[in-house]
Design an enzyme around this catalytic site. Sequence first.
Site, short mmCIF file in Angstrom:
data_model
loop_
_atom_site.label_atom_id
_atom_site.label_comp_id
_atom_site.label_asym_id
_atom_site.label_seq_id
_atom_site.Cartn_x
_atom_site.Cartn_y
_atom_site.Cartn_z
N SER A 1 -16.23 -29.07 31.13
CA SER A 1 -15.96 -30.44 31.57
C SER A 1 -17.19 -31.18 32.08
CB SER A 1 -14.85 -30.46 32.62
OG SER A 1 -15.13 -29.54 33.64
N LYS B 1 -5.18 -36.28 30.42
CA LYS B 1 -6.48 -36.83 29.99
C LYS B 1 -6.27 -37.60 28.69
CE LYS B 1 -8.78 -33.06 32.41
NZ LYS B 1 -9.02 -33.72 33.69
N HIS C 1 -10.06 -30.74 27.80
CA HIS C 1 -10.89 -31.80 27.20
C HIS C 1 -11.00 -31.65 25.68
CE1 HIS C 1 -12.27 -33.14 31.18
NE2 HIS C 1 -12.19 -31.85 31.49
C1 LIG Z 1 -11.12 -27.96 32.19
C2 LIG Z 1 -10.03 -28.52 33.05
N1 LIG Z 1 -8.91 -27.81 33.22
C3 LIG Z 1 -7.88 -28.26 33.97
C4 LIG Z 1 -7.96 -29.49 34.60
C5 LIG Z 1 -6.78 -29.93 35.43
O1 LIG Z 1 -5.97 -30.79 34.70
P1 LIG Z 1 -5.04 -31.85 35.46
O2 LIG Z 1 -5.90 -33.01 35.80
O3 LIG Z 1 -3.96 -32.18 34.51
O4 LIG Z 1 -4.55 -31.17 36.69
C6 LIG Z 1 -9.12 -30.27 34.45
C7 LIG Z 1 -9.29 -31.60 35.06
O5 LIG Z 1 -8.76 -32.09 35.96
C8 LIG Z 1 -10.17 -29.77 33.66
O6 LIG Z 1 -11.29 -30.50 33.50
#
Ligand SMILES: Cc1ncc(COP(=O)(O)O)c(C=O)c1O
Length: 405
Positions: A197, A255, A225
């Site tokens: 990310s 996202k 992502h």
């Molecule tokens: C790689 C990754 N996994 C999980 C999440 C968590 O997802 P959520 O925002 O739906 O809680 C994020 C970002 O917030 C992320 O960048």
Amino acid sequence: MNERILDSFTKDALETARANNTYRSMRLMETPESSCVKIRMPDGASQEQILLASNSYLDLANIDELKQAMAQTVLEWGTGSGGARLTTGNKTPHQELEEFIAKFKGEESAITFNTGYMANVGTISALCGKNDFIFSDELNHASIIDGIRLSRAKCFVYKHNDMADLQRVIQEADKSRAYAPTLPAPRKLIVTDAVFSMDGDLANLPELLRIAKENDCLLMIDEAHATGVLGKTGRGLAEHYGCAHADVTVGTLSKTVAAEGGFVAGKQQLIDFLRNKARSFIFTTAMAPAVAAAACNNLRFIDAHPERVQNLRDNVKFFCDALRREGVNVDLSPSAIVPIVIGDEAKAMQVSAKLQEQGILIPAIRYPTVVKGQARLRASLMATHTQEQLQTAASIIAQAVKEGV
Ligand SMILES: Cc1ncc(COP(=O)(O)O)c(C=O)c1O
């Protein structure tokens, strides 16, 4: 209120964060998520900005057809679900969403959670326990790290995307097991982000599949992502490489899908297991049915519009090329995330503030989200940015980075 006691819990941490330039505060956005937004500036005025910071990579949050579909489901299903999925919360939109996710991901079944964070935490802590081994990329997302901590499994961190190092830590774990022959054989899980990310680079799925198979490990990837971004039709990392799927595919609906929630897709047995064992699925109220319906509608939209995924890819190439022409050192990103590494925390903050004054919104990402001294501008692209917007942004960014502010 005993202020002295409150101070003992909070004051030092806040002062340290301020002194280290890592104090966090929120920016107020006054318009919906889109490629161009209005934000409240420090002097209280509203200012238009080109948004290069969103995770809504296909820019689906503000499309009339999708907003109307969601509004309709609120009228039909009300504002909340009223119960946990295993009590009264499981409504038709939840089931339709899970069926569509499974179809979209090419898997037998899927389960949804209220966030991607909860999907990672619940899945890892359900799959692994105290005597198990987890192999985790050093740049994995915080929700994976928290899931590992909650599981109490023994964690072996391998160097970022370094497959030789992964094999080394697996051997190290196997050796450590030789000293505990009376314990039951540990289960072994490899877990990685699909798209990292903060760096925008990709996990090496074909190699991970091979290593997992050779070492009797389960393989879990987090496509937060990647869904809607990678592969010709946005199905994710396996479509990008044209290879098999991981055993456990986690994703988020918040996202690219521009709704809210998280999911796991895989074999029916895995999904049945999570429905029975994942505490972040069991002990929480189901997402609002309208949110589930919106996620499903938006996923259907992605399925019907692969050209939007291609537009995103074209924009990433255009932007990276423009930055390089302007003298900024970036690689062509394989995802929607383009990191522009500045290094020093304070300088990254200053460059980001300067860009904001000039109508470009790119947040500085600092320690502890990234390693100390690796502060960066994390630019993220949308399918709907125009080339004019991207060229303007590239020129202004290059100027700010060169001047160092
Ligand atoms: C790689 C990754 N996994 C999980 C999440 C968590 O997802 P959520 O925002 O739906 O809680 C994020 C970002 O917030 C992320 O960048």
